[in-house]
Design a protein around this motif. Structure first.
Motif, PDB file in Angstrom:
ATOM      1  N   THR A 105     -22.008  31.969  -3.146  1.00 63.04           N
ATOM      2  CA  THR A 105     -20.636  31.541  -3.408  1.00 63.04           C
ATOM      3  C   THR A 105     -20.442  30.048  -3.262  1.00 63.04           C
ATOM      4  N   ILE A 106     -20.970  29.458  -2.196  1.00 64.49           N
ATOM      5  CA  ILE A 106     -20.761  28.025  -1.979  1.00 64.49           C
ATOM      6  C   ILE A 106     -21.366  27.220  -3.123  1.00 64.49           C
ATOM      7  N   TYR A 153     -15.581  19.487   1.390  1.00 60.60           N
ATOM      8  CA  TYR A 153     -16.757  19.097   0.614  1.00 60.60           C
ATOM      9  C   TYR A 153     -16.380  18.065  -0.449  1.00 60.60           C
ATOM     10  N   THR A 211     -21.718  26.728   7.511  1.00 57.29           N
ATOM     11  CA  THR A 211     -21.668  28.174   7.321  1.00 57.29           C
ATOM     12  C   THR A 211     -22.518  28.905   8.356  1.00 57.29           C
ATOM     13  N   VAL A 226     -15.379  29.452   1.692  1.00 60.92           N
ATOM     14  CA  VAL A 226     -15.577  28.456   0.639  1.00 60.92           C
ATOM     15  C   VAL A 226     -14.253  27.821   0.242  1.00 60.92           C
ATOM     16  N   ALA A 286     -22.884  21.633   4.122  1.00 60.94           N
ATOM     17  CA  ALA A 286     -22.017  22.795   3.901  1.00 60.94           C
ATOM     18  C   ALA A 286     -22.697  24.071   4.389  1.00 60.94           C
ATOM     19  N   TYR A 287     -23.984  24.217   4.121  1.00 57.94           N
ATOM     20  CA  TYR A 287     -24.714  25.378   4.622  1.00 57.94           C
ATOM     21  C   TYR A 287     -24.799  25.357   6.140  1.00 57.94           C
ATOM     22  N   LEU A 305     -13.692  25.281   2.742  1.00 60.32           N
ATOM     23  CA  LEU A 305     -14.753  24.277   2.740  1.00 60.32           C
ATOM     24  C   LEU A 305     -14.704  23.378   1.506  1.00 60.32           C
ATOM     25  N   ALA A 306     -14.150  23.871   0.406  1.00 60.20           N
ATOM     26  CA  ALA A 306     -14.129  23.096  -0.849  1.00 60.20           C
ATOM     27  C   ALA A 306     -13.386  21.767  -0.716  1.00 60.20           C
ATOM     28  N   GLU A 339     -26.636  33.058   0.271  1.00 63.04           N
ATOM     29  CA  GLU A 339     -25.372  32.403  -0.046  1.00 63.04           C
ATOM     30  C   GLU A 339     -25.341  31.959  -1.506  1.00 63.04           C
TER      31      GLU A 339
END
Length: 150
Positions: free
Chosen positions: A95-96, A10, A31, A3, A27-28, A6-7, A93
């Motif tokens: 956290t994301i 994103y 992952t 994450v 985003a998923y 990825l942040a 999931e």
């Protein structure tokens, strides 16, 4: 850790395309991709797809026919395993969605728990039962309707 990397990506995607449901799905997808690709790759390695596609093409099948009627049935186990893994990862999931300030089922349960501690437990058990039935159905589809050969 994923994450954290990825942040920023994103954030840039959110600035250009917006922060709707599709960007969270993207985003998923990022992952899930390493896990899903392993099961599909194992299915590809188990079948000799090159020989199957060349045989179908030499018999006059078009490429869509080759993909849908020759390759897809041989990859069905890997594709269904990838879908099972994808469902498990996305449903687990937290956290994301939490770090990206998105309201999904997991983060909604945390908010509801602050008001009523029993409601999230009931909804979680119902969600687990639903996912269990869903995974059983996908497993049944994976086995298919093969008849016993005598």
């Amino acid at each position: 850790m994923l994450v954290v990397g990825l942040a920023p990506i994103y954030l840039q995607i959110g600035r250009t395309l917006g922060t709707g449901t599709w960007t969270l799905a993207f985003a998923y997808g990022i992952t899930v991709l390493p896990y899903a690709s392993r099961s599909i790759q194992a299915s590809i390695d188990a079948a000799d797809l090159r020989t199957l596609s060349e045989a179908a093409r030499s018999l006059g099948a078009s490429w869509p026919t080759v993909v849908l009627k020759v390759l897809a049935p041989n990859l069905r186990q890997g594709l269904l395993a990838a879908s099972l893994i994808s469902i498990a990862v996305v449903l687990g999931e937290f956290t994301i969605a939490s770090l990206l300030n998105r309201q999904v089922f997991q983060t909604a349960m945390v908010v509801v728990q602050k008001q009523d501690p029993f409601a999230p437990a009931i909804f979680t058990l119902l969600a687990l039962a639903f996912v269990f039935v869903l995974l059983l159905l996908i497993g049944r589809v994976a086995r298919g309707t093969r008849k016993a050969r005598s």
